[in-house]
Design a protein around this motif. Structure first.
Motif, PDB file in Angstrom:
ATOM      1  N   SER A  34      44.306  10.659  43.370  1.00  0.00           N
ATOM      2  CA  SER A  34      44.745   9.308  43.006  1.00  0.00           C
ATOM      3  C   SER A  34      44.106   8.258  43.900  1.00  0.00           C
ATOM      4  O   SER A  34      43.666   7.209  43.429  1.00  0.00           O
ATOM      5  CB  SER A  34      46.268   9.199  43.097  1.00  0.00           C
ATOM      6  N   VAL A  35      44.041   8.544  45.194  1.00  0.00           N
ATOM      7  CA  VAL A  35      43.434   7.595  46.137  1.00  0.00           C
ATOM      8  C   VAL A  35      41.940   7.447  45.838  1.00  0.00           C
ATOM      9  O   VAL A  35      41.408   6.331  45.798  1.00  0.00           O
ATOM     10  CB  VAL A  35      43.667   8.056  47.598  1.00  0.00           C
ATOM     11  N   VAL A  36      41.264   8.550  45.609  1.00  0.00           N
ATOM     12  CA  VAL A  36      39.831   8.499  45.294  1.00  0.00           C
ATOM     13  C   VAL A  36      39.610   7.723  43.994  1.00  0.00           C
ATOM     14  O   VAL A  36      38.715   6.878  43.900  1.00  0.00           O
ATOM     15  CB  VAL A  36      39.240   9.925  45.203  1.00  0.00           C
ATOM     16  N   ALA A  37      40.433   7.982  42.986  1.00  0.00           N
ATOM     17  CA  ALA A  37      40.303   7.277  41.708  1.00  0.00           C
ATOM     18  C   ALA A  37      40.533   5.782  41.893  1.00  0.00           C
ATOM     19  O   ALA A  37      39.831   4.958  41.292  1.00  0.00           O
ATOM     20  CB  ALA A  37      41.285   7.845  40.695  1.00  0.00           C
ATOM     21  N   PHE A  38      41.507   5.404  42.724  1.00  0.00           N
ATOM     22  CA  PHE A  38      41.778   3.994  42.989  1.00  0.00           C
ATOM     23  C   PHE A  38      40.550   3.309  43.584  1.00  0.00           C
ATOM     24  O   PHE A  38      40.130   2.241  43.127  1.00  0.00           O
ATOM     25  CB  PHE A  38      42.976   3.855  43.937  1.00  0.00           C
ATOM     26  N   PHE A  39      39.953   3.914  44.595  1.00  0.00           N
ATOM     27  CA  PHE A  39      38.799   3.301  45.237  1.00  0.00           C
ATOM     28  C   PHE A  39      37.568   3.304  44.335  1.00  0.00           C
ATOM     29  O   PHE A  39      36.782   2.356  44.350  1.00  0.00           O
ATOM     30  CB  PHE A  39      38.499   3.966  46.585  1.00  0.00           C
ATOM     31  N   LEU A  40      37.410   4.345  43.524  1.00  0.00           N
ATOM     32  CA  LEU A  40      36.302   4.358  42.564  1.00  0.00           C
ATOM     33  C   LEU A  40      36.450   3.233  41.540  1.00  0.00           C
ATOM     34  O   LEU A  40      35.485   2.560  41.188  1.00  0.00           O
ATOM     35  CB  LEU A  40      36.213   5.702  41.856  1.00  0.00           C
ATOM     36  N   LYS A  73      38.069   0.424  42.024  1.00  0.00           N
ATOM     37  CA  LYS A  73      37.838  -0.825  42.747  1.00  0.00           C
ATOM     38  C   LYS A  73      36.341  -1.083  42.911  1.00  0.00           C
ATOM     39  O   LYS A  73      35.857  -2.196  42.683  1.00  0.00           O
ATOM     40  CB  LYS A  73      38.520  -0.736  44.121  1.00  0.00           C
ATOM     41  N   GLU A  74      35.583  -0.068  43.266  1.00  0.00           N
ATOM     42  CA  GLU A  74      34.129  -0.211  43.418  1.00  0.00           C
ATOM     43  C   GLU A  74      33.461  -0.473  42.076  1.00  0.00           C
ATOM     44  O   GLU A  74      32.510  -1.235  41.983  1.00  0.00           O
ATOM     45  CB  GLU A  74      33.535   1.034  44.083  1.00  0.00           C
ATOM     46  N   SER A  75      33.974   0.157  41.031  1.00  0.00           N
ATOM     47  CA  SER A  75      33.429  -0.067  39.696  1.00  0.00           C
ATOM     48  C   SER A  75      33.599  -1.528  39.283  1.00  0.00           C
ATOM     49  O   SER A  75      32.686  -2.125  38.699  1.00  0.00           O
ATOM     50  CB  SER A  75      34.126   0.842  38.691  1.00  0.00           C
ATOM     51  N   LEU A  76      34.738  -2.116  39.580  1.00  0.00           N
ATOM     52  CA  LEU A  76      34.958  -3.529  39.273  1.00  0.00           C
ATOM     53  C   LEU A  76      34.002  -4.419  40.060  1.00  0.00           C
ATOM     54  O   LEU A  76      33.473  -5.398  39.525  1.00  0.00           O
ATOM     55  CB  LEU A  76      36.413  -3.911  39.560  1.00  0.00           C
ATOM     56  N   LYS A  77      33.775  -4.067  41.328  1.00  0.00           N
ATOM     57  CA  LYS A  77      32.819  -4.836  42.140  1.00  0.00           C
ATOM     58  C   LYS A  77      31.423  -4.772  41.531  1.00  0.00           C
ATOM     59  O   LYS A  77      30.730  -5.782  41.425  1.00  0.00           O
ATOM     60  CB  LYS A  77      32.743  -4.281  43.571  1.00  0.00           C
ATOM     61  N   VAL A  78      31.005  -3.580  41.124  1.00  0.00           N
ATOM     62  CA  VAL A  78      29.683  -3.403  40.530  1.00  0.00           C
ATOM     63  C   VAL A  78      29.577  -4.196  39.233  1.00  0.00           C
ATOM     64  O   VAL A  78      28.559  -4.840  38.963  1.00  0.00           O
ATOM     65  CB  VAL A  78      29.381  -1.898  40.300  1.00  0.00           C
TER      66      VAL A  78
END
Length: 83
Positions: A22-28, A30-35
């Motif tokens: 869940s934590v990894v998915a959250f950060f992925l 978040k990074e996807s939105l930044k990209v």
């Protein structure tokens, strides 16, 4: 009793793995939105650059035409002076 403890440990491990995923998915995410935001900004910059390039190209065409017109005018003036 020993089997019950093993089941508890397995459940704890599964819960821990679930939380880590869940934590990894959250950060992925978040990074996807930044990209995605950066891609949109780059796309807008490319559009602006293309517009500026088109404007500059048109300005150079007009400037070249004006310079050619001035050159023709100067030739006419010299022709008039040499008569």
């Amino acid at each position: 009793m020993g089997v019950h403890i093993i089941m508890e440990v397995e459940k704890i491990i599964l819960v821990a793995l679930g939380m880590m995923l869940s934590v990894v998915a959250f950060f992925l995410k978040k990074e996807s939105l930044k990209v995605d935001r950066l891609n949109k900004r780059v796309q807008q910059m490319e559009i602006d650059l293309a517009k500026n390039t088109a404007r500059d190209s048109e300005r150079w065409v007009q400037t070249t035409k004006l310079l050619e017109d001035r050159r023709v005018d100067i030739i006419k003036i010299f022709d008039q002076l040499n008569k």
